[in-house]
Design an enzyme around this catalytic site. Structure first.
Site, PDB file in Angstrom:
ATOM      1  N   ASN A  13       8.912 -17.436 -14.277  1.00 55.72           N
ATOM      2  CA  ASN A  13       8.714 -18.783 -13.751  1.00 55.72           C
ATOM      3  C   ASN A  13       8.421 -18.736 -12.247  1.00 55.72           C
ATOM      4  O   ASN A  13       7.320 -19.020 -11.794  1.00 55.72           O
ATOM      5  CB  ASN A  13       9.959 -19.642 -14.042  1.00 55.72           C
ATOM      6  CG  ASN A  13       9.768 -21.084 -13.631  1.00 55.72           C
ATOM      7  OD1 ASN A  13       8.635 -21.546 -13.494  1.00 55.72           O
ATOM      8  ND2 ASN A  13      10.865 -21.794 -13.428  1.00 55.72           N
ATOM      9  N   HIS A  23      17.937 -15.901 -12.638  1.00 61.37           N
ATOM     10  CA  HIS A  23      16.771 -16.759 -12.409  1.00 61.37           C
ATOM     11  C   HIS A  23      16.494 -16.848 -10.913  1.00 61.37           C
ATOM     12  O   HIS A  23      17.420 -16.866 -10.106  1.00 61.37           O
ATOM     13  CB  HIS A  23      17.039 -18.162 -12.949  1.00 61.37           C
ATOM     14  CG  HIS A  23      17.201 -18.200 -14.441  1.00 61.37           C
ATOM     15  ND1 HIS A  23      18.362 -18.616 -15.057  1.00 61.37           N
ATOM     16  CD2 HIS A  23      16.351 -17.867 -15.431  1.00 61.37           C
ATOM     17  CE1 HIS A  23      18.204 -18.552 -16.364  1.00 61.37           C
ATOM     18  NE2 HIS A  23      17.000 -18.097 -16.622  1.00 61.37           N
ATOM     19  N   GLY A  24      15.211 -16.912 -10.554  1.00 63.78           N
ATOM     20  CA  GLY A  24      14.858 -17.040  -9.137  1.00 63.78           C
ATOM     21  C   GLY A  24      14.856 -15.693  -8.452  1.00 63.78           C
ATOM     22  O   GLY A  24      14.635 -14.655  -9.091  1.00 63.78           O
ATOM     23  N   GLY A  59      12.516 -12.837 -15.046  1.00 63.88           N
ATOM     24  CA  GLY A  59      11.543 -11.742 -14.898  1.00 63.88           C
ATOM     25  C   GLY A  59      10.997 -11.583 -13.487  1.00 63.88           C
ATOM     26  O   GLY A  59      10.540 -10.503 -13.115  1.00 63.88           O
ATOM     27  N   HIS A  68      15.475 -12.832 -19.391  1.00 63.18           N
ATOM     28  CA  HIS A  68      15.236 -13.962 -18.487  1.00 63.18           C
ATOM     29  C   HIS A  68      15.199 -13.437 -17.055  1.00 63.18           C
ATOM     30  O   HIS A  68      15.626 -12.327 -16.785  1.00 63.18           O
ATOM     31  CB  HIS A  68      16.360 -14.996 -18.634  1.00 63.18           C
ATOM     32  CG  HIS A  68      16.199 -15.849 -19.852  1.00 63.18           C
ATOM     33  ND1 HIS A  68      15.916 -17.188 -19.793  1.00 63.18           N
ATOM     34  CD2 HIS A  68      16.258 -15.542 -21.173  1.00 63.18           C
ATOM     35  CE1 HIS A  68      15.820 -17.669 -21.017  1.00 63.18           C
ATOM     36  NE2 HIS A  68      16.031 -16.695 -21.876  1.00 63.18           N
ATOM     37  N   ASP A 109      20.640 -23.076 -25.423  1.00 60.02           N
ATOM     38  CA  ASP A 109      21.491 -22.366 -24.470  1.00 60.02           C
ATOM     39  C   ASP A 109      22.843 -23.078 -24.390  1.00 60.02           C
ATOM     40  O   ASP A 109      23.030 -23.995 -23.604  1.00 60.02           O
ATOM     41  CB  ASP A 109      20.809 -22.315 -23.104  1.00 60.02           C
ATOM     42  CG  ASP A 109      21.695 -21.658 -22.058  1.00 60.02           C
ATOM     43  OD1 ASP A 109      22.790 -21.189 -22.423  1.00 60.02           O
ATOM     44  OD2 ASP A 109      21.286 -21.619 -20.881  1.00 60.02           O
ATOM     45  N   ASP A 133      12.809 -24.041 -23.144  1.00 59.34           N
ATOM     46  CA  ASP A 133      13.541 -23.032 -22.372  1.00 59.34           C
ATOM     47  C   ASP A 133      14.906 -23.611 -21.979  1.00 59.34           C
ATOM     48  O   ASP A 133      14.965 -24.683 -21.361  1.00 59.34           O
ATOM     49  CB  ASP A 133      12.707 -22.693 -21.123  1.00 59.34           C
ATOM     50  CG  ASP A 133      13.266 -21.531 -20.344  1.00 59.34           C
ATOM     51  OD1 ASP A 133      13.936 -20.671 -20.954  1.00 59.34           O
ATOM     52  OD2 ASP A 133      13.011 -21.466 -19.115  1.00 59.34           O
ATOM     53  N   GLU A 186      21.575 -17.665 -26.250  1.00 63.73           N
ATOM     54  CA  GLU A 186      22.032 -16.846 -25.106  1.00 63.73           C
ATOM     55  C   GLU A 186      23.500 -16.486 -25.280  1.00 63.73           C
ATOM     56  O   GLU A 186      24.317 -17.329 -25.622  1.00 63.73           O
ATOM     57  CB  GLU A 186      21.831 -17.647 -23.811  1.00 63.73           C
ATOM     58  CG  GLU A 186      22.293 -16.918 -22.546  1.00 63.73           C
ATOM     59  CD  GLU A 186      21.836 -17.633 -21.268  1.00 63.73           C
ATOM     60  OE1 GLU A 186      20.710 -18.182 -21.236  1.00 63.73           O
ATOM     61  OE2 GLU A 186      22.626 -17.646 -20.303  1.00 63.73           O
TER      62      GLU A 186
HETATM   63  P1  13P Z   1      12.351 -16.496 -13.047  1.00 67.79           P
HETATM   64  O1  13P Z   1      12.150 -17.838 -12.422  1.00 67.79           O
HETATM   65  O2  13P Z   1      13.307 -15.655 -12.302  1.00 67.79           O
HETATM   66  O3  13P Z   1      11.059 -15.804 -13.320  1.00 67.79           O
HETATM   67  O4  13P Z   1      13.061 -16.746 -14.469  1.00 67.79           O
HETATM   68  C1  13P Z   1      12.399 -17.478 -15.450  1.00 67.79           C
HETATM   69  C2  13P Z   1      13.253 -17.651 -16.650  1.00 67.79           C
HETATM   70  O5  13P Z   1      14.046 -16.822 -16.993  1.00 67.79           O
HETATM   71  C3  13P Z   1      13.070 -18.879 -17.427  1.00 67.79           C
HETATM   72  O6  13P Z   1      13.970 -18.975 -18.470  1.00 67.79           O
END
Ligand code: 13P
Length: 281
Positions: free
Chosen positions: A231, A179-180, A209, A207, A106, A84, A136
Site C-alpha cells: 500500500n 504496516h507503513g 510489504g 502484510h 481481521d 483488506d 489474521e
Molecule cells: P504497507 O502499507 O506497509 O505496504 O502494507 C499494506 C498492507 O499490508 C495492507 O494490508
C-alpha cells in the site's frame, strides 16, 4: 475476469511465487494497476480497506467501478476484488453482497476464541457464495488508515487451531511485518513462517510489504508466502511525483493532470515489485 483468490494463490504456493495485493484509493489508482498488470500479463488482487471503502463511497461504488474499468479497458487477466482488514461480519457481508470476490476478516484484536467465532461466521457466508476468506492470527502492527496498532506475533498452535476450526482459504500470520514504514530492518520470523507453511495446506499472506528488502521478500516467498500486500509504497511513489509537478508547474489546475502526473511512477513500481515477486499467470 473477476475471480476469488484460490486459483491464483494455490498455484503461487505450489510454484513459489507471490501474487501482489495492491490497495486501491480511487479510480485512477485502480485504472493504473489494472492497466499495468494487464500489460505485464499477471494476476492481481485489489485490496480495499474499510477506510478506503468509505472514502470512495462504499462497496457497491467500488465493485461497479472495478467491473466497469475491466470491461472498458478489456482487462482479461485474473483480478480478485478483496476486502483488506474487514473488522466485522457486517463489513464482509456488505462487500460480498456488493460483488467482492474475496474478503479478509481481521478479528485479530480479539482473543483466539472470539477471532474463531467471527471468522467462522464470515467463512460460512462467503463460501456459500464462492468467495474466499483470509484471516489474521497474532496482530500485525504499524499504521494503516491512520490507525496505529501494536504487534503480537502468531504461534503455530494458534494458526492450526484457527485453521482447523474455520477452514479459511488463506492466513496472514503476524510474524514481524508492520504496516507503513519500518523503524530499521524488518525482523521477520522466517522459522515460524516455514513451519506454519509446512503444517497448513493454505497459502500464507505477508502484510506490510512496503520497505521489506528484496532478499527478505525472496526468503518469505521461499518460506511459503503467496500473497504480499503493498500500500504505502505506491502512495509514496505517486505523491513524490505529484509534489514535483505542483512545485514545477505553478499554472496547473486540471485535476487530471495533477493526479495523472503520478501514473508512470505507480506503473514503474508495480513492474519492479512483481519482478521481485516472480508473479506469473
Ligand atoms: P504497507 O502499507 O506497509 O505496504 O502494507 C499494506 C498492507 O499490508 C495492507 O494490508
Amino acid at each position: 475476469m473477476l475471480v476469488n483468490f484460490n486459483e491464483m494463490l494455490l498455484n503461487a504456493k505450489k510454484e513459489h511465487y507471490a501474487v501482489p495485493h495492491f490497495n486501491i484509493n480511487n479510480l485512477e489508482w485502480t485504472k493504473y494497476i489494472l492497466e499495468e498488470c494487464q500489460n505485464l500479463n499477471i494476476p492481481v488482487i485489489l485490496g480495499v480497506s474499510e477506510g478506503a471503502a468509505k472514502y470512495m463511497g462504499g462497496f457497491n461504488t467500488i465493485s461497479g467501478m472495478v467491473k466497469g474499468l475491466m470491461k472498458d479497458l478489456n482487462i482479461t487477466i485474473p483480478v480478485c476484488l478483496h476486502v483488506d482488514h474487514g473488522q466485522s461480519f457486517d463489513t464482509c457481508k456488505n462487500a460480498i453482497d456488493a460483488g467482492f470476490t474475496s474478503v479478509m476478516i481481521d478479528a485479530s484484536r480479539h482473543n483466539l476464541d472470539k477471532n474463531i467465532e467471527i471468522t467462522r461466521e464470515v467463512v460460512a457466508y462467503a463460501h456459500e457464495r464462492g468467495v474466499t476468506v483470509e484471516a489474521e492470527v497474532g496482530h500485525i502492527g504499524g499504521t494503516e488508515d491512520n490507525i496505529t496498532s501494536t504487534e503480537t506475533n502468531a504461534t503455530l498452535e494458534d494458526c492450526e487451531i484457527l485453521y482447523n476450526a474455520t477452514q479459511i482459504d488463506s492466513l496472514a500470520p503476524a510474524l514481524g511485518s508492520v504496516h507503513g514504514f519500518y523503524k530499521g530492518e524488518p525482523n521477520l520470523d522466517f522459522e515460524t513462517m516455514h513451519i506454519i507453511n509446512e503444517k497448513l495446506p493454505i497459502p500464507l499472506v505477508l502484510h506490510g510489504g512496503t520497505g521489506i528488502p528484496a532478499d527478505k521478500i525472496e526468503k518469505a516467498i521461499t518460506n511459503g508466502i503467496s500473497k504480499i500486500n503493498i500500500n504505502t509504497d505506491l502512495q509514496v511513489a505517486w505523491s513524490k511525483k505529484v509534489r514535483e509537478k505542483l512545485a514545477t508547474d505553478s499554472e496547473v489546475y486540471d485535476p487530471r493532470k495533477i493526479i495523472g502526473s503520478g501514473e508512470e511512477a505507480i506503473k514503474e513500481r508495480i513492474k519492479e515489485i512483481v519482478t521481485l515477486f516472480k508473479t506469473k499467470i
